[in-house]
Motif scaffolding. Structure first.
Motif, short mmCIF file in Angstrom:
data_model
loop_
_atom_site.label_atom_id
_atom_site.label_comp_id
_atom_site.label_asym_id
_atom_site.label_seq_id
_atom_site.Cartn_x
_atom_site.Cartn_y
_atom_site.Cartn_z
N HIS A 25 4.02 89.57 -58.01
CA HIS A 25 4.35 89.52 -56.58
C HIS A 25 5.65 88.73 -56.42
O HIS A 25 5.80 87.67 -57.04
CB HIS A 25 3.21 88.84 -55.81
CG HIS A 25 3.33 89.05 -54.34
ND1 HIS A 25 4.30 88.45 -53.58
CD2 HIS A 25 2.63 89.84 -53.49
CE1 HIS A 25 4.18 88.84 -52.32
NE2 HIS A 25 3.17 89.70 -52.24
N PHE B 78 7.04 92.79 -45.50
CA PHE B 78 8.05 92.13 -46.34
C PHE B 78 9.35 91.84 -45.57
O PHE B 78 10.42 92.31 -45.96
CB PHE B 78 8.33 92.96 -47.60
CG PHE B 78 7.27 92.78 -48.66
CD1 PHE B 78 7.32 91.74 -49.57
CD2 PHE B 78 6.18 93.66 -48.73
CE1 PHE B 78 6.33 91.57 -50.54
CE2 PHE B 78 5.18 93.49 -49.69
CZ PHE B 78 5.26 92.44 -50.59
N ASN C 286 1.09 97.44 -47.74
CA ASN C 286 0.19 96.41 -48.27
C ASN C 286 -1.23 96.94 -48.42
O ASN C 286 -1.59 97.92 -47.77
CB ASN C 286 0.15 95.23 -47.30
CG ASN C 286 1.41 94.38 -47.37
OD1 ASN C 286 1.75 93.83 -48.42
ND2 ASN C 286 2.10 94.26 -46.26
N GLU D 224 0.35 92.64 -50.93
CA GLU D 224 -1.00 92.11 -50.69
C GLU D 224 -1.38 92.24 -49.20
O GLU D 224 -2.26 93.02 -48.85
CB GLU D 224 -0.97 90.66 -51.14
CG GLU D 224 -2.30 89.97 -51.12
CD GLU D 224 -2.16 88.56 -51.69
OE1 GLU D 224 -1.57 88.40 -52.78
OE2 GLU D 224 -2.64 87.61 -51.04
N GLY D 225 -0.69 91.50 -48.36
CA GLY D 225 -1.00 91.55 -46.94
C GLY D 225 0.10 90.86 -46.18
O GLY D 225 0.88 90.10 -46.75
N1 URA Z 1 3.65 89.48 -48.95
C1 URA Z 1 2.97 90.63 -49.01
O1 URA Z 1 2.18 90.86 -49.92
N2 URA Z 1 3.18 91.52 -48.09
C2 URA Z 1 4.04 91.36 -47.10
O2 URA Z 1 4.17 92.26 -46.29
C3 URA Z 1 4.75 90.16 -47.07
C4 URA Z 1 4.55 89.23 -48.00
#
Ligand code: URA
Length: 228
Positions: free
Chosen positions: A157, A58, A84, A45-46
């Motif tokens: 996720h 991550f 992401n 996601e981000g």
């Molecule tokens: N969650 C995400 O979606 N991306 C990341 O980079 C870290 C946690």
């Protein structure tokens, strides 16, 4: 441009991007990382707090769990490309806004084109929404489908699975099937690459039966040679 050059170019554009308001609150942009020949691309996601601090995707708790999930498929994190849908942290980890998703979209498109992975794993609903907007993750998780010239597998996720124990066995089972799905994708993409090649360069036309050199003489009895 090589894949390496394309990805470096995109990363440098991401770091200077002011395409949405997220640039004002970021510590670091997080373009994504992984090997240039990755067959699998994981799209989350981000960035969260840790990712924003380090400029890498991550790397927090969800990232540790993603590493464990990949291990269930016999993969190491270093073998897959990880990125992401938005490259800068939404404040307080809120959901990315539509204008943030669309400001970042071209970066992701270019990363996908440069990497040409066999499989894209979408992690969570924002990433899934890019490929299969009408789908429900609880229904389609773990199902691979061909979209254009790549295969997409929507997955829960990892952070959602950590927070909701009912998702845990599901996400683990989905990752455990990855080697089998990768084999299917490899075979299908190899076959379609062969078809494309055949279309681009059809095999040489069959040669006609060679004609006798001296048409008129072919049924004649061999001439007597005069000897002197
Ligand atoms: N969650 C995400 O979606 N991306 C990341 O980079 C870290 C946690």
């Amino acid at each position: 441009m090589t894949t390496h050059e394309s990805l470096a170019q995109i990363a440098s554009e991401v770091s200077g991007c002011r395409g949405c308001a997220l640039h004002k609150t970021r510590t670091n942009s997080v373009p994504g990382e992984g090997p240039e020949n990755a067959e699998i691309m994981c799209i989350g996601e981000g960035p969260g707090f840790n990712e924003d601090q380090q400029g890498r995707p991550f790397v927090g708790q969800a990232g540790k769990f993603l590493g464990e999930l990949l291990a269930l498929a016999g993969l190491q994190r270093e073998q897959v490309w990880i990125g992401n849908v938005v490259k800068c942290r939404p404040p307080n980890n809120r959901d990315p806004l539509p204008e943030e998703l669309s400001a970042c979209n071209l970066f992701l498109e270019r990363q996908m084109a440069a990497l040409a992975p066999k499989i894209i794993i979408t992690l969570g609903r924002f990433s899934m929404g890019k490929f299969v907007p009408a789908a429900k993750i609880s229904v389609v998780h773990g199902q691979m489908r061909k979209i254009g010239d790549r295969f997409v597998i929507p997955m829960f996720h990892p952070a959602a699975a950590l927070h909701n124990p009912t998702y845990l066995p599901l996400i683990k089972a989905d990752f455990a099937r990855l080697p089998e799905l990768l084999e299917v994708a490899r075979k299908a993409l190899d076959a379609s690459a062969r078809e494309e090649l055949a279309k681009a360069a059809p095999s040489a036309p069959q040669l006609a039966e060679p004609k006798p050199l001296f048409e008129a003489q072919k049924d004649e009895a061999p001439k007597q040679m005069k000897l002197f």
